[in-house]
Design an enzyme around this catalytic site. Structure first.
Site, PDB file in Angstrom:
ATOM      1  N   SER A 130      31.400  41.168  46.317  1.00 56.46           N
ATOM      2  CA  SER A 130      31.360  41.331  44.861  1.00 56.46           C
ATOM      3  C   SER A 130      30.136  40.560  44.369  1.00 56.46           C
ATOM      4  O   SER A 130      29.592  39.726  45.108  1.00 56.46           O
ATOM      5  CB  SER A 130      32.635  40.717  44.258  1.00 56.46           C
ATOM      6  OG  SER A 130      32.500  40.490  42.874  1.00 56.46           O
ATOM      7  N   TYR A 143      39.272  33.998  43.948  1.00 56.22           N
ATOM      8  CA  TYR A 143      38.485  35.213  44.237  1.00 56.22           C
ATOM      9  C   TYR A 143      37.042  34.848  44.589  1.00 56.22           C
ATOM     10  O   TYR A 143      36.489  35.324  45.591  1.00 56.22           O
ATOM     11  CB  TYR A 143      38.534  36.111  43.001  1.00 56.22           C
ATOM     12  CG  TYR A 143      37.946  37.493  43.158  1.00 56.22           C
ATOM     13  CD1 TYR A 143      38.744  38.573  43.555  1.00 56.22           C
ATOM     14  CD2 TYR A 143      36.604  37.746  42.881  1.00 56.22           C
ATOM     15  CE1 TYR A 143      38.215  39.853  43.667  1.00 56.22           C
ATOM     16  CE2 TYR A 143      36.061  39.016  42.993  1.00 56.22           C
ATOM     17  CZ  TYR A 143      36.876  40.068  43.385  1.00 56.22           C
ATOM     18  OH  TYR A 143      36.346  41.340  43.502  1.00 56.22           O
TER      19      TYR A 143
HETATM   20  N1  LIG Z   1      36.937  46.794  40.777  1.00 60.05           N
HETATM   21  C1  LIG Z   1      35.963  45.936  40.675  1.00 60.05           C
HETATM   22  O1  LIG Z   1      35.455  45.674  39.578  1.00 60.05           O
HETATM   23  C2  LIG Z   1      35.385  45.269  41.884  1.00 60.05           C
HETATM   24  C3  LIG Z   1      34.156  44.622  41.756  1.00 60.05           C
HETATM   25  C4  LIG Z   1      33.609  43.981  42.862  1.00 60.05           C
HETATM   26  C5  LIG Z   1      34.297  43.995  44.058  1.00 60.05           C
HETATM   27  N2  LIG Z   1      35.492  44.617  44.155  1.00 60.05           N
HETATM   28  C6  LIG Z   1      36.181  44.584  45.447  1.00 60.05           C
HETATM   29  O2  LIG Z   1      36.368  45.894  45.924  1.00 60.05           O
HETATM   30  C7  LIG Z   1      37.568  45.951  46.688  1.00 60.05           C
HETATM   31  C8  LIG Z   1      38.439  47.106  46.208  1.00 60.05           C
HETATM   32  O3  LIG Z   1      38.774  46.887  44.855  1.00 60.05           O
HETATM   33  P1  LIG Z   1      39.348  48.056  43.913  1.00 60.05           P
HETATM   34  O4  LIG Z   1      38.860  47.750  42.560  1.00 60.05           O
HETATM   35  O5  LIG Z   1      39.086  49.391  44.506  1.00 60.05           O
HETATM   36  O6  LIG Z   1      40.922  47.721  43.970  1.00 60.05           O
HETATM   37  P2  LIG Z   1      42.194  48.654  43.695  1.00 60.05           P
HETATM   38  O7  LIG Z   1      43.244  47.745  43.153  1.00 60.05           O
HETATM   39  O8  LIG Z   1      41.818  49.862  42.927  1.00 60.05           O
HETATM   40  O9  LIG Z   1      42.609  49.114  45.165  1.00 60.05           O
HETATM   41  C9  LIG Z   1      42.943  48.155  46.143  1.00 60.05           C
HETATM   42  C10 LIG Z   1      43.681  48.831  47.276  1.00 60.05           C
HETATM   43  O10 LIG Z   1      44.032  47.786  48.205  1.00 60.05           O
HETATM   44  C11 LIG Z   1      45.382  47.954  48.577  1.00 60.05           C
HETATM   45  N3  LIG Z   1      45.964  46.649  48.943  1.00 60.05           N
HETATM   46  C12 LIG Z   1      46.209  45.586  48.116  1.00 60.05           C
HETATM   47  N4  LIG Z   1      46.841  44.615  48.778  1.00 60.05           N
HETATM   48  C13 LIG Z   1      46.988  45.056  50.061  1.00 60.05           C
HETATM   49  C14 LIG Z   1      47.597  44.506  51.220  1.00 60.05           C
HETATM   50  N5  LIG Z   1      48.218  43.327  51.192  1.00 60.05           N
HETATM   51  N6  LIG Z   1      47.555  45.220  52.364  1.00 60.05           N
HETATM   52  C15 LIG Z   1      46.979  46.443  52.407  1.00 60.05           C
HETATM   53  N7  LIG Z   1      46.414  47.028  51.324  1.00 60.05           N
HETATM   54  C16 LIG Z   1      46.427  46.341  50.172  1.00 60.05           C
HETATM   55  C17 LIG Z   1      46.068  48.539  47.341  1.00 60.05           C
HETATM   56  O11 LIG Z   1      47.285  49.175  47.680  1.00 60.05           O
HETATM   57  C18 LIG Z   1      44.994  49.489  46.841  1.00 60.05           C
HETATM   58  O12 LIG Z   1      45.118  50.777  47.440  1.00 60.05           O
HETATM   59  C19 LIG Z   1      38.222  44.570  46.566  1.00 60.05           C
HETATM   60  O13 LIG Z   1      37.907  43.788  47.695  1.00 60.05           O
HETATM   61  C20 LIG Z   1      37.576  43.997  45.336  1.00 60.05           C
HETATM   62  O14 LIG Z   1      37.547  42.590  45.352  1.00 60.05           O
HETATM   63  C21 LIG Z   1      36.046  45.271  43.104  1.00 60.05           C
END
Ligand SMILES: NC(=O)c1ccc[n+]([C@@H]2O[C@H](COP(=O)([O-])OP(=O)(O)OC[C@H]3O[C@@H](n4cnc5c(N)ncnc54)[C@H](O)[C@@H]3O)[C@@H](O)[C@H]2O)c1
Length: 248
Positions: A130, A143
């Site tokens: 991130s 985080y």
């Molecule tokens: N959305 C943002 O703004 C953003 C920005 C920077 C980085 N990220 C990173 O990108 C990645 C994905 O984020 P996202 O926004 O797509 O999230 P999201 O919440 O849309 O999806 C996350 C997925 O992970 C799964 N998950 C959660 N806990 C779990 C566990 N214990 N075991 C297995 N699966 C699990 C959930 O079921 C879901 O399908 C993360 O690592 C997040 O930190 C997101």
């Protein structure tokens, strides 16, 4: 010619958000995708749509990952969660949970995938970090610390994997339009003392020069290039997609 044909790609958190966009993009480039997610039903549904397979797994259960052997040419460490609170109020259990899912599980999955990658002389590790892997924001101690740790793990993997044809890189988005962001709007409003309707403008988009959320498909496009044949000299680095946030 599809750039990922013949490759087996494991994508954690692949059932929703960024992970699902990556799974779709990889499958469109010919990869066999394995959707690893604790939401087994959603993983099944996407896997059958993409002709891949589902791996229903709760990655917080790290003990079960210690003896795992993971068959993968491409591993995307993407599953993540968020909790926004000041340090003095931060529940220690939640802090540990974030580190378990977002740092320890990636370590164990890389550890499980490397022997096969080394044997075949090819591997791509892609870690969803991130902008918070490189910059801090108040109220996100767990985080930010976990993502900074993931950056270190990714670099060490790059150094160890280089002689075996394995690359390791981070992707560093700003705020992406997913459920993870929607879910933190209420927390952000409470912590910053503002209405939920003002969170996007007053908290999430203050640092970015481009005033919009990143689309999951934009992140997936970068991941697909990193997984492909033209990124063989790219390793140990972090690709920022933050609309100019970290240019400051
Ligand atoms: N959305 C943002 O703004 C953003 C920005 C920077 C980085 N990220 C990173 O990108 C990645 C994905 O984020 P996202 O926004 O797509 O999230 P999201 O919440 O849309 O999806 C996350 C997925 O992970 C799964 N998950 C959660 N806990 C779990 C566990 N214990 N075991 C297995 N699966 C699990 C959930 O079921 C879901 O399908 C993360 O690592 C997040 O930190 C997101």
């Amino acid at each position: 010619m599809s750039t990922l044909s013949g490759r087996r790609a494991v994508i954690t958190g692949g059932a929703a958000g960024i992970g699902a966009a990556i799974a779709r993009s990889f499958a469109a480039e010919g990869a066999h995708v394995v959707i690893a997610d604790r939401d087994a039903a959603a993983a099944e549904q996407l896997a059958s749509e993409l002709g891949g397979e589902a791996w229903g797994v709760d990655l917080l259960d790290v003990a079960s990952l210690e003896s795992l052997s993971l068959e993968a040419d491409i591993l995307v460490n993407n599953a993540g969660i968020q909790r926004v609170a000041p340090i003095q109020d931060y529940e220690p259990e939640m802090w540990r949970r974030i580190h378990t899912l977002m740092l320890e599980a990636p370590f164990l999955l890389i550890r499980a995938a490397l022997p096969g990658m080394y044997e075949r002389g090819f591997g791509r590790i892609i870690n969803l970090s991130s902008v918070h892997g490189l910059r801090a924001s108040a109220f996100k101690s767990a985080y930010v610390a976990a993502k900074h740790g993931l950056e270190g793990l990714s670099k060490v993997t790059a150094l160890e994997g280089a002689a075996h044809g394995v690359t390791s890189n981070c992707i560093n988005p700003g705020y992406v339009k997913t459920a993870l962001v929607e879910a933190q709007i209420a927390d952000q409003a409470k912590t910053h003392g503002i209405p939920e309707s003002e969170v996007l403008e007053k908290v999430m988009l203050t640092e970015a020069a481009i005033k919009r959320l990143v689309e999951p498909e934009e992140v997936a496009s970068l991941a697909t290039w990193l997984a492909g044949p033209h990124a063989g000299m790219v390793t140990g680095t972090s690709y920022v997609m933050d609309g100019g946030w970290s240019a400051r």
